[in-house]
Design an enzyme around this catalytic site. Sequence first.
Site, PDB file in Angstrom:
ATOM      1  CB  CYS A   1      -0.950  -0.006   1.184  1.00  0.00           C
ATOM      2  SG  CYS A   1      -1.988  -1.447   1.192  1.00  0.00           S
TER       3      CYS A   1
HETATM    4  C1  UGA Z   1      -1.490   0.427   5.565  1.00  0.00           C
HETATM    5  C2  UGA Z   1      -2.365   1.337   6.446  1.00  0.00           C
HETATM    6  O1  UGA Z   1      -1.890   1.317   7.802  1.00  0.00           O
HETATM    7  C3  UGA Z   1      -3.834   0.896   6.396  1.00  0.00           C
HETATM    8  O2  UGA Z   1      -4.639   1.809   7.137  1.00  0.00           O
HETATM    9  C4  UGA Z   1      -4.295   0.877   4.927  1.00  0.00           C
HETATM   10  O3  UGA Z   1      -5.642   0.448   4.808  1.00  0.00           O
HETATM   11  C5  UGA Z   1      -3.406  -0.062   4.156  1.00  0.00           C
HETATM   12  O4  UGA Z   1      -2.027   0.389   4.245  1.00  0.00           O
HETATM   13  C6  UGA Z   1      -3.881  -0.059   2.725  1.00  0.00           C
HETATM   14  O5  UGA Z   1      -3.806   0.992   2.078  1.00  0.00           O
HETATM   15  O6  UGA Z   1      -4.444  -1.062   2.287  1.00  0.00           O
HETATM   16  P1  UGA Z   1      -0.350  -2.004   5.902  1.00  0.00           P
HETATM   17  O7  UGA Z   1       0.360  -1.718   4.616  1.00  0.00           O
HETATM   18  O8  UGA Z   1      -1.006  -3.316   6.110  1.00  0.00           O
HETATM   19  O9  UGA Z   1      -1.511  -0.883   6.143  1.00  0.00           O
HETATM   20  O10 UGA Z   1       0.741  -1.878   7.058  1.00  0.00           O
HETATM   21  P2  UGA Z   1       1.139  -0.857   8.210  1.00  0.00           P
HETATM   22  O11 UGA Z   1       1.004  -1.538   9.499  1.00  0.00           O
HETATM   23  O12 UGA Z   1       0.521   0.460   8.050  1.00  0.00           O
HETATM   24  O13 UGA Z   1       2.724  -0.729   7.912  1.00  0.00           O
HETATM   25  C7  UGA Z   1       3.220  -0.213   6.673  1.00  0.00           C
HETATM   26  C8  UGA Z   1       4.733  -0.151   6.711  1.00  0.00           C
HETATM   27  O14 UGA Z   1       5.158   0.905   7.586  1.00  0.00           O
HETATM   28  C9  UGA Z   1       5.413  -1.420   7.236  1.00  0.00           C
HETATM   29  O15 UGA Z   1       6.527  -1.720   6.428  1.00  0.00           O
HETATM   30  C10 UGA Z   1       5.842  -1.052   8.635  1.00  0.00           C
HETATM   31  O16 UGA Z   1       6.977  -1.750   9.065  1.00  0.00           O
HETATM   32  C11 UGA Z   1       6.155   0.429   8.476  1.00  0.00           C
HETATM   33  N1  UGA Z   1       6.068   1.177   9.754  1.00  0.00           N
HETATM   34  C12 UGA Z   1       4.875   1.346  10.380  1.00  0.00           C
HETATM   35  C13 UGA Z   1       7.222   1.726  10.289  1.00  0.00           C
HETATM   36  O17 UGA Z   1       8.339   1.589   9.725  1.00  0.00           O
HETATM   37  N2  UGA Z   1       7.134   2.424  11.467  1.00  0.00           N
HETATM   38  C14 UGA Z   1       5.952   2.602  12.114  1.00  0.00           C
HETATM   39  O18 UGA Z   1       5.944   3.262  13.174  1.00  0.00           O
HETATM   40  C15 UGA Z   1       4.798   2.041  11.566  1.00  0.00           C
END
Ligand code: UGA
Length: 459
Positions: free
Chosen positions: A272
């Site tokens: 995403c």
């Molecule tokens: C993300 C959004 O959080 C959802 O709300 C959205 O619906 C989704 O994309 C989408 O568009 O379908 P997701 O990709 O499943 O969800 O994962 P996240 O938990 O948001 O993490 C995304 C990335 O950011 C991961 O690689 C994670 O490791 C990284 N991240 C997240 C960080 O490096 N630091 C943080 O503090 C949080």
Amino acid sequence: MPKQPLVTVVGSSFVGLTTALALAQNGIRCRLLDTDAAKVGTIQGGKAPFEEPGVHAALRRHLKSGRVSATASIEDGYRGATHVMICVGTPPQWDGAQDLRFIKAVARSIGEEIHGRKRGDYLTVIVKSTVVPGTTMGLVREEVETASGRKAGRDFGLASTPEFLKEGTALKDALHPDRVVVGGIDKRSTDEVLKLFKWAKAPVVRTDPTTAETVKYAANAFLATKVSFANEFANYCAQIGVDWYTVADAIGHDDRIGRRFLNAGVGFGGSCFPKDLQAITVAAQRAGRPLAIAQAALDINGRQPSEVTRVLLQELGGLERKRVAVLGLAFKPGTDDVRESRALEIVAEVLEGGAEATGFDPLVKDQFSKALALQHRANFTRAERMEDAIAGADAVVVQTEAEEFRALKPALVKRKARHALVVDGRRILDPVAFSRAGVDYWGVGIGMVRAVRRGKRRT
Ligand code: UGA
């Protein structure tokens, strides 16, 4: 008596299947329509085509209750439906712009279905796929109107309702949304969509389709920007001997800022954030109003995995003939999804430097090697256990915050690795415990914490 809703969900991947299960859980009948007959067969057999907590069990329950069914036949798929929800993929093109060919094909087939219906047999067309602002009112409306010979708003409903599910907690997120955003072309369309979400205990935002589409991009761009902000500040903190995680905790107490999504790391991945940021920056550029902050978030993210290689080069004096263990191959813990995983970048850089790499992830199997470039596959090995990945390694890189990695003990690294160096790309290990045990530790946002040797600790 008003007709009971029957929702045809087109596309049975992550968003489609999870959404159908959440609706079914709340008493609404859903029919999954997918042109991939093998996927439909898997679903009919009670198995989801992806790993996600609770999804297999919920699928079996609702196949049994009759509230969920699946078909690969377009004719059967639309029969008797009151709503059609479009949940197909919107992959990136070579330049980052969105490829809307699947959306277009589905819109056309819906138009053909409407063409074959009697006037008054109202169908509400809902776009749930993430599409750049203007797609529902532009491409989707035009395709359905052309193929049906009918008019949106008058003869059929049209709306956008973006999804906000996270991988690893998708079903829970679908059952307990933070908000329900519905943008209908008119009041009837919005009301028809809201009928499906009456059960949701969440604020409802009623708006128009283009605004609803924009909400999705603004949410993802903001969250990704938060992560890149954390990463950029974390790199600076490490440079001046400050711990970013202390700073993040402190600023996070301000509820205007919030602590979530301030964890520095090796960058964001997944299906995403990278794709959506690219799509919206290209769309904004084309609209003549570039999104400089979203572009900067992407640029910072592109550079962040190189922090790991920089430390490896510095500490190992080069990568030739070295072996690097990478713990965590998925883009985040709790999933087997390797799309845009930072592990792909890290492994590629390490291999290009002349090293070999071994990887371990509790959920990922061969999909990681398949996602690597052909020339890199021979020098990457996947281990079945964490300690096998560490055995003989010159450095251990932590790429995700999986529970198993949090429990990594310095003693295991000392015993198994050739060189006691840990590069903590997610800041989940205790720098003091590792350095005291004689392991050189580098953590994102804190930098190098050297092993205590002969009773002295140097930082
Ligand atoms: C993300 C959004 O959080 C959802 O709300 C959205 O619906 C989704 O994309 C989408 O568009 O379908 P997701 O990709 O499943 O969800 O994962 P996240 O938990 O948001 O993490 C995304 C990335 O950011 C991961 O690689 C994670 O490791 C990284 N991240 C997240 C960080 O490096 N630091 C943080 O503090 C949080």
